[in-house]
Design an enzyme around this catalytic site. Structure first.
Site, PDB file in Angstrom:
ATOM      1  N   PHE A 162      -9.110 -12.609   9.851  1.00 28.95           N
ATOM      2  CA  PHE A 162      -8.527 -13.237   8.668  1.00 28.95           C
ATOM      3  C   PHE A 162      -7.038 -12.905   8.567  1.00 28.95           C
ATOM      4  O   PHE A 162      -6.640 -11.753   8.795  1.00 28.95           O
ATOM      5  CB  PHE A 162      -9.161 -12.688   7.379  1.00 28.95           C
ATOM      6  CG  PHE A 162     -10.622 -12.974   7.203  1.00 28.95           C
ATOM      7  CD1 PHE A 162     -11.053 -14.151   6.603  1.00 28.95           C
ATOM      8  CD2 PHE A 162     -11.576 -12.048   7.594  1.00 28.95           C
ATOM      9  CE1 PHE A 162     -12.406 -14.393   6.406  1.00 28.95           C
ATOM     10  CE2 PHE A 162     -12.932 -12.271   7.396  1.00 28.95           C
ATOM     11  CZ  PHE A 162     -13.342 -13.459   6.801  1.00 28.95           C
ATOM     12  N   ASP A 163      -6.240 -13.881   8.192  1.00 29.29           N
ATOM     13  CA  ASP A 163      -4.929 -13.600   7.619  1.00 29.29           C
ATOM     14  C   ASP A 163      -5.188 -13.016   6.228  1.00 29.29           C
ATOM     15  O   ASP A 163      -6.311 -13.119   5.702  1.00 29.29           O
ATOM     16  CB  ASP A 163      -4.122 -14.896   7.540  1.00 29.29           C
ATOM     17  CG  ASP A 163      -2.707 -14.689   7.009  1.00 29.29           C
ATOM     18  OD1 ASP A 163      -2.182 -13.566   7.127  1.00 29.29           O
ATOM     19  OD2 ASP A 163      -2.155 -15.659   6.462  1.00 29.29           O
ATOM     20  N   PHE A 164      -4.179 -12.424   5.619  1.00 26.98           N
ATOM     21  CA  PHE A 164      -4.414 -11.801   4.307  1.00 26.98           C
ATOM     22  C   PHE A 164      -3.927 -12.682   3.161  1.00 26.98           C
ATOM     23  O   PHE A 164      -4.730 -13.246   2.417  1.00 26.98           O
ATOM     24  CB  PHE A 164      -3.758 -10.423   4.247  1.00 26.98           C
ATOM     25  CG  PHE A 164      -4.087  -9.674   2.981  1.00 26.98           C
ATOM     26  CD1 PHE A 164      -5.370  -9.179   2.773  1.00 26.98           C
ATOM     27  CD2 PHE A 164      -3.127  -9.483   1.992  1.00 26.98           C
ATOM     28  CE1 PHE A 164      -5.689  -8.510   1.599  1.00 26.98           C
ATOM     29  CE2 PHE A 164      -3.439  -8.809   0.815  1.00 26.98           C
ATOM     30  CZ  PHE A 164      -4.722  -8.317   0.630  1.00 26.98           C
ATOM     31  N   PHE A 285      -8.988 -17.302  10.412  1.00 31.58           N
ATOM     32  CA  PHE A 285      -8.584 -18.029   9.205  1.00 31.58           C
ATOM     33  C   PHE A 285      -7.126 -17.733   8.862  1.00 31.58           C
ATOM     34  O   PHE A 285      -6.735 -16.564   8.753  1.00 31.58           O
ATOM     35  CB  PHE A 285      -9.456 -17.600   8.018  1.00 31.58           C
ATOM     36  CG  PHE A 285     -10.918 -17.898   8.170  1.00 31.58           C
ATOM     37  CD1 PHE A 285     -11.456 -19.084   7.677  1.00 31.58           C
ATOM     38  CD2 PHE A 285     -11.773 -16.996   8.802  1.00 31.58           C
ATOM     39  CE1 PHE A 285     -12.817 -19.359   7.809  1.00 31.58           C
ATOM     40  CE2 PHE A 285     -13.127 -17.267   8.933  1.00 31.58           C
ATOM     41  CZ  PHE A 285     -13.645 -18.441   8.441  1.00 31.58           C
TER      42      PHE A 285
END
Length: 311
Positions: A162-164, A285
Site C-alpha cells: 500500500f501507498d500511505f 495500491f
C-alpha cells in the site's frame, strides 16, 4: 440461518479485473451488443485468460485453509455489468480455473458497487474507471486495476503493498504538500506527530488482512511449540514517498489505529517501481497514476482515485 459476512474479508471483483476481456470488449465496441452476445455464447466453454487481479484473488482465497473452524476467512463476490446470460462465460471460467467463488451479482449495463455496504466489502476491484470513481465518491473502498498479472504461479504466499497518503490514510497531508511544498509538509508532520491521521479508503482492508494475520500468528506459535517450521504466507508492506522526519507519523498513525504492516519503505522520491520490482507484490495500491505508470509495467497495480492527487 443466513450466510454471515460480518467477520470475513469480503472482496468484490468485476470480471474486467479478474479476467482478460480485451477480445470480448473489442467485439462489443466494434460490432455492438448483439454480436457480443453471439460471441460470448459461441465461446462459453472457452476459458478466459487471467486478468490483472487474478493472481491476487487466487492467493487470497487460498488463505481460507488457515480458518480454525472451517468457515471461510475470505469471500470473493463477482460484481458485473453483464447480464446473467452473458455472464455465464465468466462463471464457467471461474470453475475451470478452480477458483472458490460461488456468489455473484450481474446487472445489465450498470455497476453493482452500491451493494458493497450491505455485503460488508472491504474492496472493489474493476478495470472500469468510471465505476471505481463513482464507488470512491460514495465512500466505498475501490480501485482500478492496471498493469499485468503477477508471474509466480507456483508460490503460496500473498504479498500486498500500500501507498500511505490517499490510500490507507486520507489526503490531508498531501494537500499541504501540494499547496505549500515539501518544507511545510515536513513541518506539519512534526507538529502533528502524535496525532493519527484520518482513515483512507483502504484502512478497513488492512484491518481485515491483519485479522487473518492474527489467525496465522496463532498457527505459527502452535507449530513452533511442536518444533515444526512454518513459512509465513501473508505479508503486508507500506511503500511511500515519505521520508524522515515525516515517516514517524506513518508508524504512529498505524499504531494508534491498532493496525500493522510487516515492512515499510520510506523512499523520499526514489522510484517506487524499482523497489516494487524486487518486492513483487501480488497487488499494489497507490492514489497517483504518475507512480503507477512505471510500476504497472512490473507488477499488478491498483489506482485509488481519491483526494487531491486526483482533482
Amino acid at each position: 440461518m443466513p450466510y454471515d459476512l460480518k467477520n470475513k474479508l469480503v472482496i468484490g471483483v468485476a470480471s474486467s479485473a479478474l479476467f482478460d476481456l480485451e477480445e470480448s470488449d473489442k467485439v462489443f465496441r466494434e460490432k455492438g451488443e448483439k454480436k457480443y452476445r453471439n460471441f460470448q455464447e459461441k465461446n462459453i466453454d472457452n476459458k478466459l485468460k487471467p486478468g490483472v487481479a487474478f493472481p491476487f484473488i487466487k492467493r487470497i482465497l487460498s488463505l481460507n485453509d488457515l480458518s480454525p473452524d472451517d468457515q471461510p476467512l475470505v469471500e470473493v463476490i463477482v460484481l458485473s455489468r453483464n447480464d446473467p446470460e452473458t455472464g455465464l462465460r465468466v462463471m464457467r471460467s471461474i470453475r475451470k480455473h478452480k477458483l472458490d467463488i460461488t456468489r455473484s451479482i450481474f446487472m445489465q449495463g450498470r455497476s453493482p458497487h452500491e451493494y458493497m455496504g450491505v455485503l460488508n466489502m472491504s474492496l472493489f476491484l474493476s478495470a472500469n474507471e468510471k465505476d471505481v470513481k463513482t464507488a470512491i465518491s460514495r465512500g466505498y473502498p475501490a480501485g482500478q486495476v492496471v498493469g499485468t498479472p503477477a508471474q509466480d504461479p507456483s508460490g503460496t504466499d500473498v504479498r500486498i503493498a500500500f501507498d500511505f497518503d490517499g490510500v490507507l490514510a486520507d489526503d490531508s497531508s498531501e494537500k499541504i504538500m501540494k499547496t505549500s511544498g515539501l518544507k511545510h509538509f515536513h513541518k506539519n508532520e512534526l507538529k502533528k506527530l502524535n496525532k493519527p491521521m484520518h482513515s483512507g479508503n483502504m484502512k478497513k482492508l488492512l484491518q481485515r488482512i491483519n485479522y487473518i494475520q492474527d489467525i496465522e500468528e496463532k498457527l505459527i506459535r502452535k507449530k513452533n511449540k511442536k518444533g515444526k517450521t512454518y513459512k509465513r504466507r501473508l505479508h503486508v508492506a507500506v511503500v511511500t514517498a515519505r521520508n524522515a522526519p515525516s515517516n514517524e507519523r506513518v508508524v504512529i498513525t498505524l499504531q494508534k489505529w491498532g493496525v500493522r504492516v510487516n515492512d515499510a519503505f520510506f523512499l523520499g522520491g526514489i522510484e517506487k517501481a524499482d523497489i516494487l520490482g524486487i518486492l513483487r507484490p501480488h497487488i499494489f495500491f497507490d492514489d497517483q497514476m504518475t507512480h503507477l505508470e512505471k510500476a504497472a509495467k512490473k507488477i499488478p497495480s491498483v489506482h485509488v482515485p481519491y483526494g487531491v492527487a486526483n482533482e
